[in-house]
Design a protein around this motif. Structure first.
Motif, PDB file in Angstrom:
ATOM      1  N   GLN A   1     -21.374  10.436 -10.176  1.00  0.00           N
ATOM      2  CA  GLN A   1     -22.326  10.461  -9.068  1.00  0.00           C
ATOM      3  C   GLN A   1     -22.548   9.045  -8.570  1.00  0.00           C
ATOM      4  N   PRO A   2     -22.613   8.843  -7.255  1.00  0.00           N
ATOM      5  CA  PRO A   2     -22.898   7.494  -6.738  1.00  0.00           C
ATOM      6  C   PRO A   2     -24.236   6.980  -7.260  1.00  0.00           C
TER       7      PRO A   2
ATOM      8  N   ILE B   1       0.821  -1.202   0.000  1.00  0.00           N
ATOM      9  CA  ILE B   1       0.000   0.000   0.000  1.00  0.00           C
ATOM     10  C   ILE B   1       0.861   1.260   0.000  1.00  0.00           C
ATOM     11  N   VAL B   2       2.159   1.123   0.293  1.00  0.00           N
ATOM     12  CA  VAL B   2       3.039   2.294   0.299  1.00  0.00           C
ATOM     13  C   VAL B   2       3.123   2.939  -1.084  1.00  0.00           C
ATOM     14  N   ARG B   3       2.728   2.213  -2.099  1.00  0.00           N
ATOM     15  CA  ARG B   3       2.716   2.739  -3.468  1.00  0.00           C
ATOM     16  C   ARG B   3       1.664   3.838  -3.649  1.00  0.00           C
ATOM     17  N   TYR B   4       0.714   3.932  -2.721  1.00  0.00           N
ATOM     18  CA  TYR B   4      -0.432   4.835  -2.865  1.00  0.00           C
ATOM     19  C   TYR B   4      -0.406   5.931  -1.807  1.00  0.00           C
ATOM     20  N   ARG B   5      -0.716   7.139  -2.230  1.00  0.00           N
ATOM     21  CA  ARG B   5      -0.836   8.284  -1.324  1.00  0.00           C
ATOM     22  C   ARG B   5      -2.326   8.572  -1.145  1.00  0.00           C
ATOM     23  N   VAL B   6      -2.832   8.374   0.070  1.00  0.00           N
ATOM     24  CA  VAL B   6      -4.258   8.543   0.352  1.00  0.00           C
ATOM     25  C   VAL B   6      -4.577  10.022   0.526  1.00  0.00           C
ATOM     26  N   HIS B   7      -5.665  10.454  -0.128  1.00  0.00           N
ATOM     27  CA  HIS B   7      -6.121  11.843  -0.014  1.00  0.00           C
ATOM     28  C   HIS B   7      -7.290  11.973   0.959  1.00  0.00           C
ATOM     29  N   ARG B   8      -8.284  11.094   0.816  1.00  0.00           N
ATOM     30  CA  ARG B   8      -9.455  11.200   1.694  1.00  0.00           C
ATOM     31  C   ARG B   8     -10.318   9.948   1.552  1.00  0.00           C
ATOM     32  N   GLN B   9     -11.163   9.731   2.577  1.00  0.00           N
ATOM     33  CA  GLN B   9     -12.147   8.659   2.510  1.00  0.00           C
ATOM     34  C   GLN B   9     -13.361   9.186   1.772  1.00  0.00           C
ATOM     35  N   VAL B  10     -13.881   8.372   0.837  1.00  0.00           N
ATOM     36  CA  VAL B  10     -15.037   8.805   0.048  1.00  0.00           C
ATOM     37  C   VAL B  10     -16.297   7.997   0.329  1.00  0.00           C
ATOM     38  N   HIS B  11     -16.129   6.854   0.989  1.00  0.00           N
ATOM     39  CA  HIS B  11     -17.296   5.992   1.211  1.00  0.00           C
ATOM     40  C   HIS B  11     -16.974   5.002   2.321  1.00  0.00           C
TER      41      HIS B  11
END
Length: 124
Positions: free
Chosen positions: A90-91, A5-15
């Motif tokens: 849109q969801p 998961i270190v390959r990814y930079r998390v910005h925010r939770q969306v769901h």
């Protein structure tokens, strides 16, 4: 196939879903936005081979409406994650005021499920 998961930079939770949170993130190797789906499972090490096999099967599906995960791996806390191409929009849980659009979506989903079943993909 699985990466860290270190390959990814998390910005925010969306769901917050049934199996865990979905996060908007950036793939630091490609710069592309991705959706990270955290799957809360008791034994991540046993889930990875199954998830990797399902990813490969999804990539073989003929219909373009099927998005295969890009990656799968184990989070440092022991949970499993899937990385998906980020899709703007849109969801689907939000209501639409266009019945023809809703019917079109239902028909697309039915065709995708038919293709998935024909190829042996089991979904939850």
């Amino acid at each position: 196939m699985p990466s860290g998961i270190v390959r990814y930079r998390v910005h925010r939770q969306v769901h917050e879903g049934l199996y865990g949170p979905t996060l908007r993130a950036e793939d630091t190797e490609t710069g592309h936005p991705v959706a990270l789906q955290r799957i809360l499972v008791a034994r991540a090490e046993q889930a990875i081979p199954r998830l990797s096999a399902q990813i490969e099967m999804q990539r073989k599906l003929a219909l373009t409406g099927v998005r295969a995960p890009l990656d799968a791996g184990v989070h440092p806390d022991g949970g499993v994650f899937l990385a998906w191409k980020w899709a703007e929009g849109q969801p689907l849980r939000l209501p639409t005021k266009r019945p023809a659009q809703a019917l079109s979506w239902v028909l697309q989903v039915a065709a995708i499920l038919e293709d998935a079943h024909r190829n042996g993909l089991v979904h939850l």
